[in-house]
Design an enzyme around this catalytic site. Structure first.
Site, PDB file in Angstrom:
ATOM      1  N   HIS A 236       3.449  -3.475   9.577  1.00  0.00           N
ATOM      2  CA  HIS A 236       3.135  -2.410   8.558  1.00  0.00           C
ATOM      3  C   HIS A 236       2.380  -1.387   9.113  1.00  0.00           C
ATOM      4  O   HIS A 236       1.457  -1.018   8.739  1.00  0.00           O
ATOM      5  CB  HIS A 236       2.557  -2.981   7.236  1.00  0.00           C
TER       6      HIS A 236
ATOM      7  N   GLU B  49       9.110   0.578   7.920  1.00  0.00           N
ATOM      8  CA  GLU B  49       9.061  -0.713   7.825  1.00  0.00           C
ATOM      9  C   GLU B  49      10.614  -1.380   7.649  1.00  0.00           C
ATOM     10  O   GLU B  49      11.302  -1.388   6.545  1.00  0.00           O
ATOM     11  CB  GLU B  49       8.311  -1.088   6.464  1.00  0.00           C
TER      12      GLU B  49
HETATM   13  C1  FUC Z   1       4.107   0.170   1.404  1.00  0.00           C
HETATM   14  C2  FUC Z   1       4.539   0.569   0.202  1.00  0.00           C
HETATM   15  C3  FUC Z   1       3.737   0.094  -1.080  1.00  0.00           C
HETATM   16  C4  FUC Z   1       2.385  -0.231  -0.718  1.00  0.00           C
HETATM   17  C5  FUC Z   1       2.112  -0.665   0.662  1.00  0.00           C
HETATM   18  C6  FUC Z   1       0.408  -0.501   0.887  1.00  0.00           C
HETATM   19  O1  FUC Z   1       5.234  -0.924   1.950  1.00  0.00           O
HETATM   20  O2  FUC Z   1       5.910   0.166  -0.216  1.00  0.00           O
HETATM   21  O3  FUC Z   1       3.905   1.088  -2.024  1.00  0.00           O
HETATM   22  O4  FUC Z   1       1.568   0.742  -1.227  1.00  0.00           O
HETATM   23  O5  FUC Z   1       2.793  -0.245   1.657  1.00  0.00           O
END
Ligand code: FUC
Length: 348
Positions: A175, A309
């Site tokens: 992320h 992602e």
């Molecule tokens: C992402 C999004 C979400 C969320 C997050 C922090 O993957 O799909 O909406 O806010 O991250």
């Protein structure tokens, strides 16, 4: 030439830095969190192109999921419920009645074991973690291995592996929020993104996918020939508006190009390419980013970063015709995502 450093942050946390002549990548054993990717701009100035908290204690809760490994299931699970072989499992409800990014104790906030390694053309760290049966509500003891590797060719590889002793569901991602302007000088509005995708998942007001859009042609979701992210920020498309004016959608890859994603920022001259064997990705443009958290250079705000992602869609649990996230006891989950870095000038 190629180097690995390990620095102690506190009793349990270490920060590793992999570097070559061109770039460096730093990350923690806590959550496998990537804190820095330093890449030169067109003048040769190395700056950080990912978001990072100024105060590392914020990683303990990590409200923005900055830089972390996400699992067991990246994305949202509707009503925090899964059904496996006629048994219903209730997962952590950590976003209203739904389950997001593996729940409160997701892979983003566990301490990973690590091993460093050196190869002829690369260097890296392998992280391992055993997620016990029932963690966050998921069935099966799951062994996970995530490897971060930097090569002499300016590729940053993430390899994911997992096995289970009981049928379960799993799809892992990272992320990181990218911002190629360097040290968060600008938002990502002027980033030009190319995505090998003609199909996306349509979201409801809870950001839960409910349908497949089979053809994105002539919409703000058609990135096949490259598009500035700001087009989606100002668009009247209800799918952009619903997520807070931007993108928070799953793109299914067409598998027509060598790199599934290319991100270019003309001002800085930086370019990043993404190649993966994952079937798609969520592109999230930080529309809902909590504001005012101290990052290194500025405070967090809308559109300050963009996440790519790569993952299989959690929505395959309730929508037909999507790549599955089931993991069986006799198989090994094996996925790879490669980020490579270059200069816009060198673009052929
Ligand atoms: C992402 C999004 C979400 C969320 C997050 C922090 O993957 O799909 O909406 O806010 O991250």
């Amino acid at each position: 030439m190629i180097d690995l450093k390990k620095e102690k942050i506190n009793d349990d946390w270490y920060e590793f830095t992999l570097s070559n002549h061109f770039m460096s990548i730093s990350f923690l054993n806590f959550g496998g969190i990537i804190t820095k990717i330093l890449v030169p701009d067109k003048y040769g100035t190395k700056e950080n192109i990912v978001l990072c908290y100024q105060d590392y204690t914020h990683y303990e809760t990590n409200p923005l999921y900055l830089g972390a490994i996400i699992g067991r299931v990246a994305g949202r699970i509707k009503n925090a419920t899964i059904q496996i072989q006629n048994t219903e499992y209730k997962l952590d409800q950590n976003e209203s009645c739904h389950h997001l990014h593996g729940g409160k104790k997701g892979f983003h906030n566990v301490l990973w074991d690590f091993n460093t390694f050196q190869e002829e053309d690369g260097i890296g760290v392998t992280f391992t973690y055993t997620s016990p049966d029932g963690e966050s509500g998921y069935p099966g003891n799951v062994n996970v291995k995530v490897t971060y590797r930097l090569t002499i060719n300016n590729e940053f590889l993430i390899d994911y592996e997992a096995t289970t002793d009981k049928e379960t569901v799993l799809t892992l991602t990272n992320h990181s929020y990218f911002n190629l302007s360097g040290d968060l000088k600008n938002t990502v509005s002027d980033h030009e993104v190319t995505i090998d995708s003609s199909r996306i998942l349509k979201l409801d007001k809870d950001l839960i996918p409910f349908d497949i859009v089979e053809d994105v042609s002539e919409t703000e979701f058609d990135f096949r020939r490259g598009k500035l992210l700001q087009e989606g920020f100002v668009s009247h498309n209800e799918q952009n508006q619903l997520v807070g004016c931007g993108y928070d959608h799953y793109f299914l890859f067409d598998q027509q190009t060598a790199n599934q994603v290319i991100v270019a920022n003309n001002d800085s001259g930086r370019i990043m390419k993404i190649k993966t064997n994952q079937p798609g990705m969520v592109m999230y443009t930080a529309n809902g980013m909590q504001e005012g958290i101290r990052l290194n250079e500025v405070k967090s705000k809308k559109y300050l970063g963009v996440c790519f992602e790569t993952q299989a869609p959690s929505a395959s649990l309730w929508l037909n015709d999507l790549p599955s996230i089931t993991l069986l006891p006799n198989e090994t989950y094996k996925k790879q995502t490669i980020f490579s870095f270059d200069m816009v000038e060198k673009k052929k």
